[in-house]
Design an enzyme around this catalytic site. Structure first.
Site, PDB file in Angstrom:
ATOM      1  N   TYR A 136      -8.047   1.338  -5.296  1.00 40.51           N
ATOM      2  CA  TYR A 136      -7.945   1.224  -3.843  1.00 40.51           C
ATOM      3  C   TYR A 136      -8.698   2.355  -3.139  1.00 40.51           C
ATOM      4  O   TYR A 136      -9.731   2.145  -2.518  1.00 40.51           O
ATOM      5  CB  TYR A 136      -6.480   1.250  -3.409  1.00 40.51           C
ATOM      6  N   GLU A 252       4.821  -2.691  -4.673  1.00 41.60           N
ATOM      7  CA  GLU A 252       4.875  -1.301  -5.138  1.00 41.60           C
ATOM      8  C   GLU A 252       6.126  -0.604  -4.623  1.00 41.60           C
ATOM      9  O   GLU A 252       6.656   0.289  -5.282  1.00 41.60           O
ATOM     10  CB  GLU A 252       3.622  -0.547  -4.667  1.00 41.60           C
ATOM     11  N   SER A 372      -0.309   7.543   3.176  1.00 47.16           N
ATOM     12  CA  SER A 372       0.095   8.817   3.771  1.00 47.16           C
ATOM     13  C   SER A 372       1.090   8.613   4.911  1.00 47.16           C
ATOM     14  O   SER A 372       1.200   7.530   5.487  1.00 47.16           O
ATOM     15  CB  SER A 372      -1.139   9.560   4.294  1.00 47.16           C
TER      16      SER A 372
END
Length: 393
Positions: A136, A252, A372
Site C-alpha cells: 500500500y 484489518e 495515521s
C-alpha cells in the site's frame, strides 16, 4: 429467543473449551519455548519455528476460522472468532506468521475475488504454504493511499508493474504481495487504481530492509521494476482498487484486535507489577496513570465489540477509524508510562533493549502505521460529520 440465546451461549462455551484445551495440549515441547514471541516489533523472533507452529495450527483447523467451511474454515460466528483470539492471547501463544493472508487478503478474496482466484489462493493461505505482504504505502503516499504512483500496464497476458512501496511488513518472507497500483494513466486520487496480486519471487522485485529504532527490520522497501503478474490477478474490476483496498482495511481492524488487547492487558499488568516492586506505584501521579490505563483498556474493548457488530451487519459509520485512534493512542501512552515507571535507568541500553524500552520505541509508530491519526480524524470529519474536505494541492 431465550432458547436460541442459551443454545448459542452453550456452543460458544464449548468452542472456548475446545481451543483452550487444544492450546494446553499443543503448546508443549519445542512449541512451549515460542510462547509470547513474534509480536509487533518482534516479528524477527523465531520466524521458522513460528511458521512450523502456524502450520500445526492449520493442520488442526485453527487458522481462518471465520471462513466458510467450503473454503476450509470453521464458519465461526463473530463471537466465536473473538473467543478464539482472546483465548489464544491468554495462552501467550506465539504470534502466527500468516496475518496478512489469514486476516486481510483471505477475507478480501472471499468478498470480492473470482471463483478462480479463491480456488488458486485460499488453500495456500489456509495451509500456510504461501505467505503474503501488503503493498500500500509509498514514499509519497503513506497514509494518503489515494496518492499512490506505482503503475501497472497491461502487456499481452499480464500486467507490468513499476514503482516503489515502503513500510512493507514481512516482505522479505512473503511469496506474494497485494498491490494497489495505478492502471489508468493520467488518473488522480481514488480513480484509476487497481488491486493486483503480484508474486514476490521474480527478477523484477527488489526488497531492502529498513532498520528501526529497535534495531530490527520488519519493515521493507519494495521496488518493482517491470515486475509481472497475470492479467486475471486483479481483485474486483480494473479501476475499482480503492473500494477493494478499503474493504481490506476494514478486515484489518476486525476480531484479531480483541486478541491484541489481551496482549495489551498483559503488558499493563507487567508494568503495574514493576511499579509495585520498584516503588513507582507510590507516586500518586503514576498510580493515577496506571488506573486510567486500566479503565482505557475496558473502554477500548467495549468499543471494539460495538464496532465489529456494526461492520458485520453492513454498517460503517467511522467506527473503525475511532477504534484505531483509541488503541493507537492508548498503546503509545502505555509505552510512555513504562518509561516513567522504569525511571532514569530506562535512558540507558546495556547493550540490548529491555522489554520496556522496546515497548516505548515501537509504540511511537502505533499512531502512524495502519492509517495515521491525522488521516483517521479526516475520515471521521469528512465521512461521518460531513465537514468540508481538506484542501489538497
Amino acid at each position: 429467543m431465550g432458547e436460541s440465546q442459551d443454545r448459542s451461549s452453550a456452543e460458544d462455551e464449548q468452542f472456548a473449551v475446545a481451543i483452550r484445551e487444544w492450546l494446553a495440549e499443543n503448546l508443549v515441547g519445542e512449541f512451549a519455548q515460542l510462547r509470547g514471541l513474534g509480536g509487533p516489533g518482534r516479528e524477527h523472533e523465531a520466524h521458522d519455528e513460528r511458521l512450523a507452529w502456524t502450520r500445526h495450527l492449520a493442520a488442526a483447523g485453527w487458522t481462518c476460522i471465520g471462513w466458510p467451511k467450503e473454503y476450509g474454515g470453521r464458519d465461526a460466528s463473530l463471537r466465536q472468532q473473538v473467543i478464539f483470539h482472546e483465548e489464544y492471547a491468554r495462552a501467550n501463544a506465539p504470534h502466527t506468521v500468516s496475518h496478512f493472508g489469514d486476516n486481510l487478503l483471505g477475507p478480501t478474496l472471499l468478498a470480492f475475488g473470482t471463483d478462480a482466484q479463491k480456488q488458486r489462493f485460499l488453500p495456500g493461505i489456509k495451509n500456510v504454504t504461501e505467505l503474503w505482504c501488503q503493498g500500500y504505502s509509498e514514499p509519497g503516499a503513506g497514509s494518503d493511499l489515494a496518492a499512490v504512483s506505482t503503475s501497472a500496464r497491461l502487456d499481452g497476458d499480464g500486467w507490468v508493474v513499476n514503482g516503489q512501496k515502503v513500510w512493507t511488513s514481512q516482505a522479505h518472507e512473503a511469496d506474494w504481495c497485494f498491490v494497489v497500483a495505478r492502471t489508468e494513466p493520467g488518473s488522480a486520487r481514488h480513480k484509476g487504481l487497481s488491486y493486483l496480486l503480484v508474486p514476490m519471487n521474480q527478477p523484477g522485485v527488489t526488497i531492502r530492509p529498513i532498520v528501526q529504532l529497535t534495531g530490527t527490520a520488519e519493515f521493507n522497501e519494495v521496488f518493482f521494476d517491470d515486475a509481472r503478474t497475470d492479467a486475471d490477478l486483479v481483485v474486483g474490476e480494473v479501476g475499482d482498487g480503492w473500494r477493494i483496498a478499503m474493504g481490506t482495511l476494514t478486515f484489518e481492524r476486525g476480531v484479531s484486535t480483541l486478541g491484541q488487547q489481551v496482549g495489551f492487558a498483559r503488558e499493563l499488568e507487567h508494568i503495574a507489577d514493576l511499579a509495585r516492586r520498584n516503588g513507582a506505584a507510590d507516586d500518586p501521579l503514576i498510580a493515577d496513570k496506571l488506573t486510567r490505563a486500566a479503565i482505557g483498556l475496558r473502554v477500548m474493548r467495549a468499543y471494539a465489540m460495538r464496532t465489529m457488530e456494526k461492520v458485520e451487519t453492513g454498517g460503517n459509520g467511522g467506527e473503525p477509524s475511532v477504534s484505531k485512534l483509541l488503541w493507537a493512542n492508548w498503546h503509545r501512552g502505555l509505552g510512555e508510562l513504562a518509561m516513567e515507571v522504569v525511571g532514569a535507568s530506562g535512558l540507558l541500553a546495556d547493550p540490548d533493549l529491555t522489554d520496556e524500552q522496546r515497548l516505548y520505541l515501537f509504540t511511537r509508530a502505533d499512531t502512524i502505521y495502519g492509517g495515521s491519526n491525522e488521516v483517521q480524524r479526516n475520515i471521521i470529519a469528512e465521512r461521518v460529520l460531513g465537514l468540508p474536505r481538506e484542501v489538497r494541492p
